[in-house]
Design a protein around this motif. Structure first.
Motif, PDB file in Angstrom:
ATOM      1  N   UNK A 637       0.833  -1.192   0.000  1.00  0.00           N
ATOM      2  CA  UNK A 637       0.000   0.000   0.000  1.00  0.00           C
ATOM      3  C   UNK A 637       0.875   1.252   0.000  1.00  0.00           C
ATOM      4  N   UNK A 638       1.988   1.196   0.706  1.00  0.00           N
ATOM      5  CA  UNK A 638       2.875   2.353   0.772  1.00  0.00           C
ATOM      6  C   UNK A 638       3.403   2.721  -0.605  1.00  0.00           C
ATOM      7  N   UNK A 639       3.886   1.745  -1.352  1.00  0.00           N
ATOM      8  CA  UNK A 639       4.487   2.048  -2.658  1.00  0.00           C
ATOM      9  C   UNK A 639       3.445   2.448  -3.698  1.00  0.00           C
ATOM     10  N   UNK A 640       2.169   2.188  -3.416  1.00  0.00           N
ATOM     11  CA  UNK A 640       1.126   2.612  -4.345  1.00  0.00           C
ATOM     12  C   UNK A 640       0.994   4.121  -4.386  1.00  0.00           C
ATOM     13  N   UNK A 641       1.176   4.781  -3.242  1.00  0.00           N
ATOM     14  CA  UNK A 641       0.943   6.227  -3.190  1.00  0.00           C
ATOM     15  C   UNK A 641       1.977   6.967  -2.355  1.00  0.00           C
ATOM     16  N   UNK A 642       2.084   6.642  -1.073  1.00  0.00           N
ATOM     17  CA  UNK A 642       2.917   7.438  -0.177  1.00  0.00           C
ATOM     18  C   UNK A 642       4.406   7.323  -0.510  1.00  0.00           C
ATOM     19  N   UNK A 643       4.786   6.271  -1.217  1.00  0.00           N
ATOM     20  CA  UNK A 643       6.181   6.148  -1.623  1.00  0.00           C
ATOM     21  C   UNK A 643       6.574   7.146  -2.697  1.00  0.00           C
ATOM     22  N   UNK A 644       5.894   7.148  -3.857  1.00  0.00           N
ATOM     23  CA  UNK A 644       6.324   8.036  -4.942  1.00  0.00           C
ATOM     24  C   UNK A 644       5.808   9.464  -4.851  1.00  0.00           C
ATOM     25  N   UNK A 645       4.650   9.702  -4.233  1.00  0.00           N
ATOM     26  CA  UNK A 645       3.998  11.005  -4.345  1.00  0.00           C
ATOM     27  C   UNK A 645       4.790  12.157  -3.726  1.00  0.00           C
ATOM     28  N   UNK A 646       5.430  12.021  -2.555  1.00  0.00           N
ATOM     29  CA  UNK A 646       6.191  13.165  -2.044  1.00  0.00           C
ATOM     30  C   UNK A 646       7.237  13.689  -3.023  1.00  0.00           C
ATOM     31  N   UNK A 647       7.975  12.791  -3.674  1.00  0.00           N
ATOM     32  CA  UNK A 647       8.962  13.236  -4.657  1.00  0.00           C
ATOM     33  C   UNK A 647       8.294  13.844  -5.884  1.00  0.00           C
ATOM     34  N   UNK A 648       7.159  13.289  -6.289  1.00  0.00           N
ATOM     35  CA  UNK A 648       6.431  13.847  -7.431  1.00  0.00           C
ATOM     36  C   UNK A 648       5.978  15.266  -7.116  1.00  0.00           C
TER      37      UNK A 648
END
Length: 740
Positions: A637-648
């Motif tokens: 679940x983390x890599x679905x959203x909270x992983x990439x979104x801060x850098x995006x």
């Protein structure tokens, strides 16, 4: 699209190497600890040394990349990866290993900081979220491959941790070759340095088409920030059907927006009280009507996405008959060479122009990107003709020359269009004075068609065909020379982008309210992401699973505790890949904010269940199964959203001129949090156990959800230049709310 996607994949190999390193050190540290007889503190230092290196290099990487470019920094990252891999393969003692890990951290820091920036600056706004999720995918895929390698080597009698770490040098060679021979420089960075011809070539390669003049104009306009931007509302329609002198009396008070080429323009009538975007901008902190602590910026962005037509984020619907917004006004001009590298030829051009010479040669500046002649205070530039292009200035050529190809759409993403307005007034000496305004137009509601929807102008009895309602961000063009404006110059006085740059220290840009507002969002989301514990869990997944008794689940396979934990880690990272694929698919559809608000509660639930399983005395098998399931759910679940979104988000919300510097500040906070979490996790495991650790992470995730709900806007599908305009407006709204 294909060119941008391939470039994004190549750039994301830098994150592939980071993921490979993360998983490899998680496995290798088990054998390093035994071989070198490390204490818990030194063991943590081995893991954290790369984080220290990343933190150190981050402090200067952003400013340097703003100065010399994104591509050279990515090349340096690949070199550091390669050298560190060779040194780790040798590593005769702990001291050499620590130095190698430090160099490896330098490479990681450059890649993690600049790859999202590079992809954001090269990707179309409609697919920017998808392409910027690729680093998460490649990093997780590398972790899977690395864990498979570590698992295979763990079956040997004497696993070599040096070989595990040294393999990193092989994929780093591929990354080096791609950065040197394939990756182009960021077109936004090239424009910021006045390298217009090279920027145009890069854009043509990335977009797979010749006509990129509209986007070139957008990049140039994006150089300016910090000015006053107003939000207005218009009803807009085509004006090219009327011949000169045949306009109705009712049209006399309408504003004219100038379009792609001579003979084409549009009329606009200001309206009030109909657009939610305009209402929000004029009412200040409208959020007070719903949630008193919500940032008005969130409401501003939300109003845009609420008004998007269906599929509005995928292609522009405003004026589908727009041609190339910046098409050439002179058919005989083949190609302009108005570029920083060719400015030394200006004297030759001026002498030829004075002699009345005309040439189609690329070696001449006869059709400069922005007419250098207009910078003279002695020249009085008349406004464009009533039906002429805003970009055709007294025969000096277009603002940004088109390719001469067939006319194409000029949408800049997310339903936005770029246009200009000429304002003219009579001065004290009865001479007419005027200047341009830059306008970002955003369609409100469902578009009308030339033969379909009818929109009425206020004051008109009859509705009119082909008109639509649009909100507009109105501000001064980036291409004005502030010096000439201060000296009351007559006419647009447009100059080279490199001359419009601030001559003061780059750090002075951090005092801009919009930039400061964006930094609050970027720093906040980065630090909360780290203290949700993801990197600590990644680095120590084998040990966490080992402590949870995972070996009982694989006892029938006859595997050792270490091998069992490596196998489950590999399976976990494999399950993460389709989850990242789901995130990539939804990133530009549901959006960043929606994904965060939806997935963070799942993280909280998984962490709470894990805490309960640790506190309640279940059987060994049940405890191991629940713990393993919770860790897997947490990762996926983390890599679905909270992983990439801060850098995006951090790669999207800052202006072009200071994007590298600002994202470096956010990355510095990211690495500091990463170091703290990673270095303290072994100590916390011994003191408060898994239940205490995941309890802390659950509390941080709750705080994260609140922060996202109140402070993080939705940026899907919007051009980077428009996003920065909104942050400037949001900062002003926040200041107004505080003063009230």
């Amino acid at each position: 699209m294909q060119g941008a996607a391939l470039v994004a994949i190549a750039a994301a190999i830098g994150n592939f190497l980071q993921g490979w390193d993360n998983a490899t050190i998680a496995g290798a540290v088990v054998y390093i600890k035994k071989d070198l007889s490390l204490t818990t503190t030194v063991e943590a230092l081995v893991v954290a040394m790369s984080l220290i290196g990343a933190t150190v290099v981050t402090t200067c990487s952003g400013a340097i990349s703003d100065c010399i470019g994104r591509r050279p920094m990515l090349i340096m990252s690949s070199i550091l990866y390669f050298v560190s891999g060779l040194i780790m393969l040798w590593s005769p003692n702990i001291y050499v290993l620590l130095i190698a890990r430090l160099l490896d951290g330098f490479g990681i820091g450059l890649a993690v900081t600049l790859v999202p920036v590079y992809i954001s600056e090269t990707a179309p706004s409609e697919t920017r979220g998808l392409l910027n999720t690729l680093p998460q995918f490649t990093g997780s895929f590398a972790m899977f491959l690395s864990y498979c390698m570590v698992f295979g080597m763990s079956l040997e009698a004497s696993p070599s941790w040096r070989l595990m770490l040294g393999v990193l040098s092989i994929p780093s060679l591929i990354y080096f070759a791609l950065t040197v021979f394939y990756l182009p420089e960021s077109p936004r960075w090239l424009v910021s340095k006045g390298k217009m011809v090279e920027a145009k070539r890069v854009l043509q390669k990335l977009r797979g088409r010749e006509d990129v003049s509209g986007e070139m104009a957008l990049l140039v306009e994006g150089l300016g920030f910090g000015g006053e931007t107003s939000i207005e509302e218009y009803i807009i329609g085509p004006a090219d059907e009327l011949a000169d002198g045949q306009e109705r009396a009712a049209d006399k008070d309408k504003i004219r927006f100038y379009g792609p080429q001579e003979g084409l323009s549009w009329v606009a009538k200001p309206v009030t009280g109909q657009s939610s975007l305009v209402q929000i901008s004029r009412q200040g902190s409208l959020a007070n009507q719903s949630v008193s602590f919500m940032d008005p910026l969130v409401t501003l962005f939300g109003s845009v996405h609420e008004k998007l037509p269906e599929m509005g984020s995928m292609r522009s619907m405003l004026f589908p008959n727009f041609g190339s917004m910046l098409n050439t006004a002179d058919a005989h001009v083949k190609d302009e060479q108005w570029d920083e590298e060719s400015l030394h030829r200006r004297a030759d051009y001026e002498s030829e122009a004075a002699a009345g010479e005309d040439s189609d040669s690329d070696d001449n500046l006869h059709s400069p990107l922005i007419s250098r002649q207009t910078t003279s205070l002695e020249k009085d530039m008349a406004p464009p003709p009533s039906h002429g292009s805003v970009l055709s200035m007294r025969g000096h050529g277009s603002l940004i020359e088109g390719s001469g190809d067939a006319v194409s759409s000029t949408g800049i993403g997310g339903g936005w269009q770029l246009a200009w307005q000429w304002n003219e007034k009579e001065g004290e000496d009865r001479k007419k004075e005027g200047g341009f305004k830059r306008i970002y137009l955003h369609q409100e509601g469902v578009p009308g068609s030339r033969h379909g929807s009818l929109v009425s102008f206020p004051g008109n009895d009859a509705p009119e065909e082909g008109y639509i309602q649009a909100a507009a961000l109105v501000s001064m063009p980036a291409l004005y020379s502030r010096k000439l404006i201060d000296e009351n110059a007559v006419g647009p006085a447009m100059v080279h982008p490199s001359e419009t740059a601030s001559k003061g220290p780059i750090w002075a840009a951090l005092h801009d309210p919009g930039v400061k507002h964006a930094l609050i969002v970027g720093i906040g989301i980065q630090i909360l992401q780290q203290f949700s514990g993801i990197n600590g869990v990644l680095y120590y997944t084998p040990q966490i699973l080992e402590d949870a008794g995972v070996e009982v689940l694989l006892a029938s396979l006859g595997l050792s505790t270490e091998s069992a934990s490596f196998l489950i880690s590999a399976a976990t990272t494999l399950l993460m890949l389709p989850c990242i694929g789901v995130g990539m698919r939804l990133m530009d559809i549901s959006g960043r904010r929606t994904l965060l608000l939806t997935t963070i509660p799942v993280l909280i639930f998984a962490l709470i269940i894990l805490v309960i399983s640790e506190l309640v005395n279940f059987s060994t098998i049940v405890t191991a199964a629940v713990s393993t399931t919770c860790v897997v759910v947490y990762f996926c679940v983390f890599v679905t959203a909270y992983g990439p979104i801060p850098n995006i988000l951090c790669s999207e919300i800052f202006p072009t001129r200071v994007r590298g510097l600002c994202i470096a500040i956010c990355a510095f906070v990211y690495w500091i949090g990463n170091i703290i979490v990673t270095y303290t996790l072994p100590v916390l495991l011994e003191s408060i156990g898994l239940a205490g650790i995941f309890g802390i992470y659950a509390v941080v995730c709750v705080i994260s959800w609140i922060f996202v709900f109140l402070k993080v806007p939705e940026t899907k599908g919007m051009p980077l230049e428009v996003i920065t305009e909104f942050f400037a407006i949001g900062a002003r709204q926040a200041a107004t709310g505080k003063s009230d």
